[in-house]
Design an enzyme around this catalytic site. Structure first.
Site, short mmCIF file in Angstrom:
data_model
loop_
_atom_site.label_atom_id
_atom_site.label_comp_id
_atom_site.label_asym_id
_atom_site.label_seq_id
_atom_site.Cartn_x
_atom_site.Cartn_y
_atom_site.Cartn_z
N VAL A 150 -8.95 -2.05 -1.44
CA VAL A 150 -7.89 -2.18 -2.43
C VAL A 150 -7.59 -0.80 -2.99
O VAL A 150 -8.48 0.04 -3.11
CB VAL A 150 -8.32 -3.13 -3.58
CG1 VAL A 150 -7.36 -3.03 -4.76
CG2 VAL A 150 -8.35 -4.57 -3.08
N CYS A 151 -6.32 -0.57 -3.27
CA CYS A 151 -5.87 0.66 -3.90
C CYS A 151 -6.29 1.87 -3.05
O CYS A 151 -6.19 1.83 -1.82
CB CYS A 151 -6.41 0.72 -5.33
SG CYS A 151 -5.55 1.89 -6.42
N THR A 152 -6.77 2.94 -3.68
CA THR A 152 -7.14 4.15 -2.93
C THR A 152 -8.42 3.98 -2.13
O THR A 152 -8.84 4.92 -1.45
CB THR A 152 -7.27 5.34 -3.88
OG1 THR A 152 -8.20 5.01 -4.93
CG2 THR A 152 -5.93 5.70 -4.52
N ALA A 200 -2.69 -3.20 -2.10
CA ALA A 200 -2.03 -2.16 -2.88
C ALA A 200 -2.85 -1.89 -4.15
O ALA A 200 -4.05 -2.13 -4.18
CB ALA A 200 -0.60 -2.59 -3.19
#
Length: 278
Positions: A150-152, A200
């Site tokens: 998730v995310c970075t 994202a």
């Protein structure tokens, strides 16, 4: 393993709902008489699994990146969720929330059904250059049934060489950096390419986790988990994506990322060059 009250609640809730049309069709003949007790007996056999799920913890990660998917994964009846860190010491997130590992990189199961990596800020940049952590991810990711983030966190997967040639996403303000990992930058709240599933920014972890619940069980099970969580977001503002945020808010947010992106690119390029030399 410590009993999980939410799993027991899921069983009880499913049993109590045994007379509902979808569970009746899935579990028993439509002419059967249902009670709470025989509902427990007639739950679909594939609603209980044996999955081994490994969730990475590292200092400075974003707590919601971890907690959102963890909530969904821990609702999988029969699955075992491992919180994996370099040591057994509590790991402090970027919001000062400390999370407790259940195992270490060295002791974690060799074969995982789900390998999961959360994102963050400076902590993510450090993780992208942590040789031991990246070696662990490369090893477990080579065999895991699902490699997720998730995310970075997707940038860490990229640094471990696990996204080359795969479509992937990240936080919207860092997504372009994925190209430096050999990934195919893709817009989307949850992006699936073969056995890679990336989410994202931050709150997308709930969607990623629920997606995997549906893949590992079925839609009815996932919908039960969603309803138990009352996951039906109605945010008070509509600035949750760059498409809906005002130009001023988007510009202010984008201004927070150039230095992070520069350092992330440098880390990915350095890892790529290092692999070529070796």
């Amino acid at each position: 393993m410590t009993p999980n009250p939410r799993r027991h609640f899921l069983r009880a809730a499913a049993a109590a709902m045994a007379a509902s049309p979808w569970l009746a069709q899935a579990a028993v003949p439509p002419t059967a008489t249902h009670t709470a007790s025989d509902g427990m007996q007639n739950l679909p056999a594939d609603w209980t699994g044996t999955e081994q799920i490994g969730m990475l913890l590292y200092p400075g990660m974003t707590s919601l990146d971890f907690v959102g998917p963890q909530h969904m994964f821990s609702s999988l009846m029969g699955a075992k969720v491992h919180h994996i860190a370099k040591t057994m010491a509590p790991v402090t997130s970027d919001s000062n929330l400390s999370l407790v590992p259940t195992t270490t990189l060295k002791r974690a199961p060799r074969d995982l059904d789900i390998l999961f990596v959360p994102g963050g800020g400076d902590g993510t940049l450090a993780a992208m250059q942590d040789a031991a952590l990246l070696a662990f991810l490369a090893d477990r990711g080579a065999r895991a049934k699902w490699v997720t983030s998730v995310c970075t966190g997707s940038l860490i997967l990229g640094a471990a060489g696990l996204l080359k040639g795969y479509r992937a996403t990240s936080h919207w303000a860092t997504r372009a950096v994925l190209k430096d990992a050999g990934a195919i930058e893709t817009e989307g709240r949850v992006v699936r390419d073969r056995n890679r599933i990336t989410g994202a920014g931050v709150s997308a972890g709930l969607d990623l986790g629920l997606t995997l619940v549906g893949l590992l069980r079925d839609q009815s099970y996932a919908e039960t988990v969603q309803l138990l969580a009352e996951y039906a977001p109605e945010p008070p503002y509509h600035a949750g994506s760059p498409q809906t945020a005002s130009p001023a808010v988007r510009a202010m947010t984008e201004a927070m990322f150039p230095e992070f992106n520069r350092k992330a690119r440098a880390a990915l390029i350095g890892r790529t060059e290092g692999r070529r030399r070796s």
